[in-house]
Design an enzyme around this catalytic site. Structure first.
Site, PDB file in Angstrom:
ATOM      1  N   HIS A 312       4.565  -5.088  -6.282  1.00  0.00           N
ATOM      2  CA  HIS A 312       4.356  -4.605  -5.123  1.00  0.00           C
ATOM      3  C   HIS A 312       4.587  -6.006  -4.039  1.00  0.00           C
ATOM      4  CE1 HIS A 312       0.312  -5.446  -3.437  1.00  0.00           C
ATOM      5  NE2 HIS A 312      -0.262  -5.617  -4.674  1.00  0.00           N
ATOM      6  N   CYS A 332      -3.184  -5.761  -9.427  1.00  0.00           N
ATOM      7  CA  CYS A 332      -1.609  -5.303  -9.501  1.00  0.00           C
ATOM      8  C   CYS A 332      -0.838  -6.965  -8.896  1.00  0.00           C
ATOM      9  CB  CYS A 332      -1.498  -4.903  -8.530  1.00  0.00           C
ATOM     10  SG  CYS A 332      -2.137  -2.596  -9.265  1.00  0.00           S
TER      11      CYS A 332
END
Length: 402
Positions: A312, A332
Site C-alpha cells: 500500500h 504490511c
C-alpha cells in the site's frame, strides 16, 4: 540284415553329429548375444553414471548440495535414474524455501522434463536455469568467492547465504509468468522483473518492524483499491488504540476513525460506554476513513493471503527520504511508487502523475480489477546482486540467519 536297419545304423552318427553341432552353434550364438546384451547394458549404465557426474559438477557450481545425488558403480539403474531426475528438477526448479508462511501460487512447471533423465534434459535444465540475469550474476559472484584461499567463517557464511538466494531464484522458475513482483525484506526493496531479469520498476519499501515481522509468502495481486479504508486489525485496536480512545475521544476524530458495530453500521463515539470496554471485551470494529491521512495512503494492492498482508501507499511518504529505517510497519509493505506500480499492474495509465497530490475529500473506496494475476514473492534474501551485478549482503534485520 534289413536294408532299412543298415541305413539307420549308418546314418545315425551323421544325424547325431549334425544335431549336436546345431545345438552347440545355438548355444554359442545365444552366449554371444547375451554377452553383447550385457556389454550394451553395462555401457548404458556407465553412460548414465557419467551423466549424473556431469550434472553434479554443474549443480555444485550453482550452489546445490550434491552429496545426496552421488552414485556408485553398484547402484541399480532405477536408483541412478531417480537421483538424476531429482537432480535435474532441483537444477531447474530448486527446493521450496523453508520460511514461506503462505503459498498462494499454483506451480506451473513442465513435468515431462523432470522424468526425462537424458543428455537433452540436462541441457534443457541448464539452459532454463541461466536465463534470469540476477541469477547468472549471483552465480558468478558465488564462484568468485569459492576460489578464495582464505577459509574464514565470514566467507563460509556469505557462501551459505548466496546458496539460499540462488535456490530462491530457481524456485521462481516453478511459476511461469511474464513478470513478477519481488519484495526482499532485508533489502527494503521491491522490484518488478520480466522473464530475462530486467528490473522494470525498482523502488524502496517499508516492511514490518522486528516485533511485527512481514511474513514470507508467494501470492498474487488480486485487485487494486483507490482511496481505501483501513480496517484496523484487532490486535492494533486493543493494544494500541483502545487505551488512547478511553483517555481522550478526540483521538478518534483526529485519526478519522470510525467505530462500527457487528453489522457494519457506524456508531457515535459519544454514545459508547468506553469504561465498560477492555482487551477481552470489545464488540466493535474500527475503520479509518479514506483520504490523505489514511495509514494506507491513496492506493492499496490487495494480495491473496489469510494473513491480512498487502502492499500500500502511505500517509508518511517522507519516511522514504527522511530515514534509512525501512522496517517500521505493523507487517504490511508500504511502497515508494504506488502510482507507477498500479499503472504497471493494470496495464494502462489509470492514475496520472498528479493523483497523489490532489487528495480529494469524501471519497469512497474504488476497486480496480487487474487484467491478470501477477505473482508476488515476499522473501528474505540476505545476499543478492544490485542493478550493477555487485554482490550485497544485507543486515539480518529479523535475526533469522542465526
Amino acid at each position: 540284415m534289413n536294408f532299412k536297419s543298415f541305413y539307420f545304423r549308418a546314418a545315425f552318427p551323421i544325424v547325431l553329429f549334425i544335431a549336436l553341432s546345431s545345438i552347440w552353434s545355438c548355444r554359442k550364438a545365444k552366449k554371444s548375444a547375451t554377452d553383447s546384451s550385457s556389454e550394451t547394458t553395462e555401457q548404458a549404465h556407465m553412460a548414465q553414471q557419467a551423466l549424473v557426474h556431469r550434472a553434479c559438477r554443474f549443480a555444485d557450481s550453482v550452489g546445490i548440495d550434491t552429496s545426496r545425488y552421488a552414485v556408485t558403480t553398484t547402484d541399480a539403474e532405477d536408483v541412478i535414474q531417480t537421483k538424476l531426475t531429482n537432480l535435474l528438477t532441483e537444477i531447474q526448479y530448486g527446493k521450496k524455501p523453508s520460511r514461506l508462511a503462505f503459498s498462494g501460487l499454483r506451480e506451473d512447471r513442465d513435468s515431462t522434463k523432470q522424468t526425462a533423465a537424458t543428455d537433452a534434459a540436462l541441457r534443457d535444465a541448464l539452459e532454463k536455469s541461466t536465463t534470469f540475469a540476477p541469477y547468472r550474476q549471483l552465480v558468478a559472484r558465488y564462484n568468485q568467492l569459492r576460489k578464495q584461499t582464505t577459509n574464514s567463517p565470514a566467507l563460509a557464511d556469505s557462501l551459505r547465504l548466496i546458496r539460499q538466494t540462488l535456490n530462491f531464484y530457481r524456485y521462481v522458475n516453478r511459476f511461469d509468468a511474464d513478470r513478477f513482483v519481488l519484495v526482499n525484506i532485508p533489502a527494503g526493496e521491491l522490484n518488478v522483473y520480466d522473464r530475462a531479469g530486467t528490473r522494470l520498476l525498482p523502488m524502496q519499501v517499508i516492511a514490518g518492524r522486528w516485533d511485527h515481522q512481514t511474513p514470507c509468502m508467494t501470492t498474487y495481486i488480486k485487485g487494486i483499491v483507490a482511496y481505501p479504508y483501513w480496517n484496523v486489525p484487532k490486535s492494533i485496536v486493543l493494544n494500541e488504540m483502545l487505551p488512547r480512545m478511553q483517555r481522550d475521544l478526540s483521538y478518534i476524530y483526529n485519526q478519522n476513525l470510525q467505530i462500527l458495530d457487528e453489522k457494519g453500521r457506524e456508531l457515535d463515539p459519544e454514545e459508547i460506554d468506553w469504561d465498560g470496554l477492555s482487551t477481552t471485551y470489545f464488540p466493535y470494529r474500527v475503520r479509518q476513513a479514506s483520504g490523505c491521512e489514511n495509514s494506507l495512503g491513496l492506493i492499496k494492492f490487495d494480495l491473496e493471503n489469510p494473513l491480512a498482508i498487502y502492499l500500500h501507499d502511505t500517509n508518511s511518504r517522507d519516511l522514504f527520504t527522511r530515514t534509512a529505517d525501512r522496517w517500521r510497519s505493523h507487517g504490511c509493505v508500504r511502497v515508494q511508487k504506488p502510482v507507477e506500480l498500479a499503472n504497471l499492474m493494470l496495464g494502462k495509465p489509470a492514475f496520472d502523475a498528479g493523483f497523489m497530490n490532489r487528495c480529494l475529500i469524501d471519497q469512497k473506496p474504488k476497486p480496480l480489477a487487474v487484467p491478470q494475476k501477477v505473482p508476488v514473492f515476499i522473501t528474505y534474501n540476505l545476499a543478492d546482486v544490485d542493478s550493477t551485478g555487485r554482490l550485497i549482503v544485507y543486515k539480518d534485520v529479523y535475526g533469522l540467519a542465526k
